[in-house]
Motif scaffolding. Sequence first.
Motif, PDB file in Angstrom:
ATOM      1  N   ALA A   2      -6.330  -6.393   2.417  1.00 33.57           N
ATOM      2  CA  ALA A   2      -7.129  -5.877   3.396  1.00 33.57           C
ATOM      3  C   ALA A   2      -7.531  -4.640   3.091  1.00 33.57           C
ATOM      4  CB  ALA A   2      -6.124  -5.918   4.578  1.00 33.57           C
ATOM      5  N   GLY A   3      -6.747  -3.715   2.252  1.00 31.45           N
ATOM      6  CA  GLY A   3      -7.333  -2.528   1.756  1.00 31.45           C
ATOM      7  C   GLY A   3      -8.212  -2.548   1.110  1.00 31.45           C
ATOM      8  N   LEU A   4      -8.426  -3.310   0.136  1.00 37.10           N
ATOM      9  CA  LEU A   4      -9.308  -3.538  -0.881  1.00 37.10           C
ATOM     10  C   LEU A   4     -10.588  -3.768  -0.160  1.00 37.10           C
ATOM     11  CD1 LEU A   4      -7.499  -4.943  -4.132  1.00 37.10           C
ATOM     12  CD2 LEU A   4      -8.812  -2.549  -4.010  1.00 37.10           C
ATOM     13  N   ALA A   5     -10.532  -4.894   0.500  1.00 35.76           N
ATOM     14  CA  ALA A   5     -11.874  -5.354   1.437  1.00 35.76           C
ATOM     15  C   ALA A   5     -12.362  -4.102   1.920  1.00 35.76           C
ATOM     16  CB  ALA A   5     -11.213  -6.583   2.453  1.00 35.76           C
ATOM     17  N   VAL A   6     -11.584  -3.303   2.755  1.00 30.52           N
ATOM     18  CA  VAL A   6     -12.166  -2.233   3.411  1.00 30.52           C
ATOM     19  C   VAL A   6     -12.572  -1.105   2.282  1.00 30.52           C
ATOM     20  CG1 VAL A   6     -11.610  -0.030   4.759  1.00 30.52           C
ATOM     21  CG2 VAL A   6     -10.545  -2.180   5.333  1.00 30.52           C
ATOM     22  N   ALA A   7     -12.074  -1.062   0.975  1.00 28.98           N
ATOM     23  CA  ALA A   7     -12.553   0.024   0.194  1.00 28.98           C
ATOM     24  C   ALA A   7     -13.778  -0.465  -0.380  1.00 28.98           C
ATOM     25  CB  ALA A   7     -11.350   0.345  -0.826  1.00 28.98           C
ATOM     26  N   VAL A   8     -13.928  -1.687  -0.630  1.00 26.62           N
ATOM     27  CA  VAL A   8     -14.992  -2.105  -1.311  1.00 26.62           C
ATOM     28  C   VAL A   8     -16.413  -2.410  -0.443  1.00 26.62           C
ATOM     29  CG1 VAL A   8     -16.047  -4.202  -2.888  1.00 26.62           C
ATOM     30  CG2 VAL A   8     -13.756  -3.284  -3.265  1.00 26.62           C
ATOM     31  N   ALA A   9     -15.966  -3.090   0.826  1.00 26.76           N
ATOM     32  CA  ALA A   9     -17.029  -3.711   1.750  1.00 26.76           C
ATOM     33  C   ALA A   9     -17.482  -2.497   2.696  1.00 26.76           C
ATOM     34  CB  ALA A   9     -16.463  -4.792   2.226  1.00 26.76           C
ATOM     35  N   SER A  10     -16.615  -1.519   3.136  1.00 27.95           N
ATOM     36  CA  SER A  10     -16.940  -0.752   4.153  1.00 27.95           C
ATOM     37  C   SER A  10     -18.117   0.241   3.754  1.00 27.95           C
ATOM     38  CB  SER A  10     -15.739  -0.002   4.708  1.00 27.95           C
ATOM     39  OG  SER A  10     -15.147   0.811   3.907  1.00 27.95           O
ATOM     40  N   GLY A  11     -18.745   0.780   4.570  1.00 27.70           N
ATOM     41  CA  GLY A  11     -19.775   1.755   4.426  1.00 27.70           C
ATOM     42  C   GLY A  11     -19.255   3.231   4.667  1.00 27.70           C
ATOM     43  N   THR A  12     -20.241   4.099   5.273  1.00 29.38           N
ATOM     44  CA  THR A  12     -19.742   5.363   5.735  1.00 29.38           C
ATOM     45  C   THR A  12     -18.697   5.379   6.828  1.00 29.38           C
ATOM     46  OG1 THR A  12     -21.812   5.714   6.741  1.00 29.38           O
ATOM     47  CG2 THR A  12     -21.504   6.660   4.438  1.00 29.38           C
ATOM     48  N   SER A  13     -19.255   4.596   7.841  1.00 30.32           N
ATOM     49  CA  SER A  13     -18.141   4.249   9.121  1.00 30.32           C
ATOM     50  C   SER A  13     -17.949   2.643   9.067  1.00 30.32           C
ATOM     51  CB  SER A  13     -18.971   4.473  10.139  1.00 30.32           C
ATOM     52  OG  SER A  13     -20.106   3.498  10.375  1.00 30.32           O
ATOM     53  N   LEU A  14     -16.697   2.425   9.817  1.00 31.35           N
ATOM     54  CA  LEU A  14     -16.071   0.945   9.606  1.00 31.35           C
ATOM     55  C   LEU A  14     -16.718   0.421  10.606  1.00 31.35           C
ATOM     56  CD1 LEU A  14     -12.444   1.916   9.226  1.00 31.35           C
ATOM     57  CD2 LEU A  14     -13.988   0.946   7.589  1.00 31.35           C
ATOM     58  N   SER A  15     -16.924  -0.906  10.424  1.00 29.82           N
ATOM     59  CA  SER A  15     -17.448  -1.900  11.564  1.00 29.82           C
ATOM     60  C   SER A  15     -16.164  -2.357  12.091  1.00 29.82           C
ATOM     61  CB  SER A  15     -18.120  -3.188  10.838  1.00 29.82           C
ATOM     62  OG  SER A  15     -17.216  -3.772  10.301  1.00 29.82           O
ATOM     63  N   LEU A  22      -9.437  -5.070   9.685  1.00 32.18           N
ATOM     64  CA  LEU A  22      -8.775  -5.159   8.137  1.00 32.18           C
ATOM     65  C   LEU A  22      -7.773  -3.803   7.838  1.00 32.18           C
ATOM     66  CD1 LEU A  22     -11.337  -6.860   5.921  1.00 32.18           C
ATOM     67  CD2 LEU A  22      -9.114  -7.702   6.754  1.00 32.18           C
ATOM     68  N   GLN A  23      -8.526  -2.705   8.287  1.00 32.99           N
ATOM     69  CA  GLN A  23      -7.641  -1.358   8.099  1.00 32.99           C
ATOM     70  C   GLN A  23      -6.418  -1.390   8.968  1.00 32.99           C
ATOM     71  OE1 GLN A  23      -9.776   1.669   6.962  1.00 32.99           O
ATOM     72  NE2 GLN A  23      -7.829   2.318   6.036  1.00 32.99           N
ATOM     73  N   ARG A  24      -6.526  -2.055  10.051  1.00 37.60           N
ATOM     74  CA  ARG A  24      -5.134  -2.078  11.090  1.00 37.60           C
ATOM     75  C   ARG A  24      -4.250  -2.942  10.201  1.00 37.60           C
ATOM     76  NH1 ARG A  24      -8.884  -0.994  15.085  1.00 37.60           N
ATOM     77  NH2 ARG A  24      -9.149  -3.152  15.406  1.00 37.60           N
ATOM     78  N   VAL A  25      -4.578  -4.196   9.607  1.00 36.51           N
ATOM     79  CA  VAL A  25      -3.810  -5.456   8.831  1.00 36.51           C
ATOM     80  C   VAL A  25      -3.155  -4.600   7.733  1.00 36.51           C
ATOM     81  CG1 VAL A  25      -3.918  -7.380   7.398  1.00 36.51           C
ATOM     82  CG2 VAL A  25      -5.406  -7.322   9.866  1.00 36.51           C
ATOM     83  N   SER A  26      -4.023  -3.816   6.840  1.00 34.78           N
ATOM     84  CA  SER A  26      -3.292  -3.195   5.791  1.00 34.78           C
ATOM     85  C   SER A  26      -2.251  -2.128   6.363  1.00 34.78           C
ATOM     86  CB  SER A  26      -4.269  -2.189   5.280  1.00 34.78           C
ATOM     87  OG  SER A  26      -3.886  -1.736   3.902  1.00 34.78           O
ATOM     88  N   SER A  27      -2.658  -1.336   7.227  1.00 29.06           N
ATOM     89  CA  SER A  27      -1.549  -0.722   7.809  1.00 29.06           C
ATOM     90  C   SER A  27      -0.190  -1.197   8.384  1.00 29.06           C
ATOM     91  CB  SER A  27      -1.917   0.271   8.815  1.00 29.06           C
ATOM     92  OG  SER A  27      -2.920   1.180   8.765  1.00 29.06           O
ATOM     93  N   VAL A  63      -9.079   6.359   2.253  1.00 31.19           N
ATOM     94  CA  VAL A  63      -7.866   6.058   2.999  1.00 31.19           C
ATOM     95  C   VAL A  63      -7.492   4.641   2.460  1.00 31.19           C
ATOM     96  CG1 VAL A  63      -7.155   5.372   5.313  1.00 31.19           C
ATOM     97  CG2 VAL A  63      -8.271   7.296   5.064  1.00 31.19           C
ATOM     98  N   ALA A  64      -8.449   3.613   2.493  1.00 31.57           N
ATOM     99  CA  ALA A  64      -8.099   2.341   2.056  1.00 31.57           C
ATOM    100  C   ALA A  64      -7.406   2.339   0.749  1.00 31.57           C
ATOM    101  CB  ALA A  64      -9.505   1.515   2.305  1.00 31.57           C
ATOM    102  N   PHE A  65      -8.072   3.210  -0.244  1.00 34.95           N
ATOM    103  CA  PHE A  65      -7.622   3.166  -1.618  1.00 34.95           C
ATOM    104  C   PHE A  65      -6.041   3.523  -1.640  1.00 34.95           C
ATOM    105  CE2 PHE A  65     -11.894   2.538  -3.405  1.00 34.95           C
ATOM    106  CZ  PHE A  65     -11.452   1.137  -4.381  1.00 34.95           C
ATOM    107  N   CYS A  66      -5.760   4.803  -0.703  1.00 29.76           N
ATOM    108  CA  CYS A  66      -4.383   5.355  -0.787  1.00 29.76           C
ATOM    109  C   CYS A  66      -3.588   4.077  -0.204  1.00 29.76           C
ATOM    110  CB  CYS A  66      -4.781   6.574   0.299  1.00 29.76           C
ATOM    111  SG  CYS A  66      -5.052   8.106  -0.374  1.00 29.76           S
ATOM    112  N   GLN A  67      -4.106   3.506   0.890  1.00 26.01           N
ATOM    113  CA  GLN A  67      -2.993   2.196   1.494  1.00 26.01           C
ATOM    114  C   GLN A  67      -2.925   1.505   0.102  1.00 26.01           C
ATOM    115  OE1 GLN A  67      -5.532   1.104   4.773  1.00 26.01           O
ATOM    116  NE2 GLN A  67      -3.997   1.972   6.269  1.00 26.01           N
ATOM    117  N   VAL A  68      -3.700   0.893  -0.719  1.00 22.88           N
ATOM    118  CA  VAL A  68      -3.635  -0.069  -1.623  1.00 22.88           C
ATOM    119  C   VAL A  68      -2.599   0.467  -2.696  1.00 22.88           C
ATOM    120  CG1 VAL A  68      -4.852  -1.068  -3.640  1.00 22.88           C
ATOM    121  CG2 VAL A  68      -5.733  -1.087  -1.314  1.00 22.88           C
TER     122      VAL A  68
END
Length: 170
Positions: free
Chosen positions: A31-44, A50-55, A130-135
């Motif tokens: 989930a964290g990698l998906a956010v890190a790779v697929a997100s832009g400057t703001s989160l959809s 997915l960020q909450r799933v990673s958390s 943040v997502a890469f930190c989670q990963v």
Amino acid sequence: MTMGDLWPLLRPVCRRLALLGWASSAAGMAAGLAVAVASGTSLSPAMATLQRVSSAGIVLAVFSFTAAVFLQPHQERAAEAAREAAPDTGEALPSTLRSFLPGTVVLLLGAVAFAGAGLLLRSGPSPQSVAFCQVFGLAAAASGFTYLLFTRAAPHPPTENRPSSPPPES
């Protein structure tokens, strides 16, 4: 002795907790990698989910690994039996198990690097940092707790102060 030889020395509840920790780590990292790779400057909304799933993966992994480590007693008698059955290689721990510790340090350094990079941005940490930190944090937790769990079950070579065989029961 290999890590496969150590697996039966873990108590069943510890094995289940470790499997839960590894599964939640994998889900959280994915989930964290998906956010890190697929997100832009703001989160959809989907990326925020997915960020909450990673958390949640972080929380579940750390809880289950911590419980597994503390529920796994040192296996003195089982370790003694494994030591007698296995040839003495002179190594306290298998090399694959020893590699988890430096791996943990490297992964923690990666998490610190991404956290530092995120804090240096004018707008603050980006969703990607943040997502890469989670990963990296989840990978470090999985690696470190795996090391702790298996070192508690691993046979320890006898020292000069410790008798080579358990004392007879009375």
